[in-house]
Write a protein that holds these residues in place. Structure first.
Motif, mmCIF file in Angstrom:
data_model
loop_
_atom_site.group_PDB
_atom_site.id
_atom_site.type_symbol
_atom_site.label_atom_id
_atom_site.label_comp_id
_atom_site.label_asym_id
_atom_site.label_seq_id
_atom_site.Cartn_x
_atom_site.Cartn_y
_atom_site.Cartn_z
ATOM 1 N N UNK A 194 0.832 -1.207 0.000
ATOM 2 C CA UNK A 194 0.000 0.000 0.000
ATOM 3 C C UNK A 194 0.864 1.253 0.000
ATOM 4 N N UNK A 195 0.435 2.228 -0.823
ATOM 5 C CA UNK A 195 1.266 3.426 -0.996
ATOM 6 C C UNK A 195 0.468 4.688 -0.739
ATOM 7 N N UNK A 196 1.025 5.566 0.086
ATOM 8 C CA UNK A 196 0.543 6.939 0.264
ATOM 9 C C UNK A 196 1.748 7.851 0.274
ATOM 10 N N UNK A 197 1.520 9.115 -0.045
ATOM 11 C CA UNK A 197 2.622 10.068 -0.080
ATOM 12 C C UNK A 197 3.021 10.399 -1.496
ATOM 13 N N UNK A 198 4.304 10.552 -1.734
ATOM 14 C CA UNK A 198 4.798 10.986 -3.043
ATOM 15 C C UNK A 198 6.023 10.167 -3.424
ATOM 16 N N UNK A 199 6.118 9.845 -4.684
ATOM 17 C CA UNK A 199 7.257 9.092 -5.187
ATOM 18 C C UNK A 199 7.584 9.571 -6.595
ATOM 19 N N UNK A 200 8.860 9.534 -6.939
ATOM 20 C CA UNK A 200 9.297 9.852 -8.302
ATOM 21 C C UNK A 200 9.534 8.541 -9.036
ATOM 22 N N UNK A 201 8.874 8.374 -10.169
ATOM 23 C CA UNK A 201 8.948 7.153 -10.956
ATOM 24 C C UNK A 201 9.685 7.398 -12.262
ATOM 25 N N UNK A 202 10.449 6.415 -12.689
ATOM 26 C CA UNK A 202 11.031 6.431 -14.027
ATOM 27 C C UNK A 202 10.252 5.448 -14.894
#
Length: 278
Positions: free
Chosen positions: A83-91
């Motif tokens: 489970x994911x919350x928040x912010x992430x930088x994806x390539x």
């Protein structure tokens, strides 16, 4: 020794084609095959970060090198299976949709980049196209469509030509050389690229392209994927294994149209022609 039960080269080729066709149909109908693609969404078209029907906020990173995804618990997204919350930088995702980092249930969201522009693709095993799929209309194997060819690399670097894509935009298409072969006594050539494994890839049209199936037509263009040439450039050109492009299965792929010179002045009544039921 008795020859009973043994097959000759012609029978072997027919059986190999049947196996190839069955595997192609299976791969197309797979949960994350091309039929599962619901949409390709360019982030520049959604400056507020809200992509239709896809949870979260998606935007191009300020330095242009990736995608910033922001998510809340209500979005129900997972990152690498958690489970994911928040912010992430994806390539850009390097593999197929089944290995995409971002998901929601069975859906997979694939990050891609083309010529500096970023997008997210929505793959859903429950797509209407996958549900409606009835198979691929392909012409049975005929030896006349498998011929010897020769690949000659261009001198110097790879060439890039601008061609229209299935989504209506123009993009660069990399080409590495010329594939020459003969059909019914006439010489032909196709401009082709070289894949990472050394195999060839060409986008071609012929006089059946774009015509109605009941008139003997085929999709408006197709792909040809010969194996790697030998040290002398020799390679088998087998139109029995001509493939429908991904955009024949879902409208949201970016398939390139044939480059100049890749419209053959013959009717290639071989290989995959259309989707069944269309």
């Amino acid at each position: 020794m008795s020859d009973e039960g043994q097959q000759g080269p012609a029978e072997d080729a027919v059986q190999e084609w049947k196996t190839w066709h069955a595997r192609r149909t299976e791969s197309v109908a797979a949960p994350y095959g091309p039929l599962a693609l619901r949409g390709t969404h360019w982030l520049q078209d959604h400056p507020e970060g809200l992509v239709p029907a896809i949870p979260g906020r998606w935007s191009t990173a300020s330095d242009g090198t990736g995608v910033v995804l922001g998510a809340t618990a209500d979005n129900g997204l997972t990152l690498d299976g958690r489970p994911f919350t928040g912010e992430v930088v994806l390539t850009a995702d390097p593999g197929g949709p089944d290995t995409a980092r971002i998901a929601r249930g069975d859906r997979r969201f694939v990050v891609l980049v083309r010529e500096g522009l970023w997008a997210v693709r929505d793959f859903d095993p429950a797509s209407d196209a996958r549900t409606r799929f009835r198979g691929i209309d392909a012409t049975p194997y005929a030896a006349r469509w498998s011929v010897p060819g020769r690949f000659t690399p261009y001198s110097g670097d790879r060439r890039t030509v601008r061609v229209e894509n299935a989504d209506g935009r123009s993009r660069g298409l990399g080409l590495d050389g010329e594939l020459a072969f003969s059909l019914d006594g006439r010489e032909h050539t196709l401009q082709a690229g070289v894949e990472a494994d050394g195999s060839l890839w060409a986008v071609f049209a012929d006089t059946t392209s774009g015509k109605a199936p009941e008139a003997g037509g085929s999709h408006r263009f197709r792909f040809l994927r010969p194996g790697p040439p030998d040290a002398e450039g020799r390679v088998t050109v087998d139109f029995n294994r001509a493939q429908l492009p991904p955009c024949a299965f879902a409208d949201h792929f970016l398939c390139p149209f044939p480059p100049p010179g890749n419209a053959l002045p013959v009717a290639v009544a071989a290989g995959e022609r259309n989707l069944l039921g269309r």
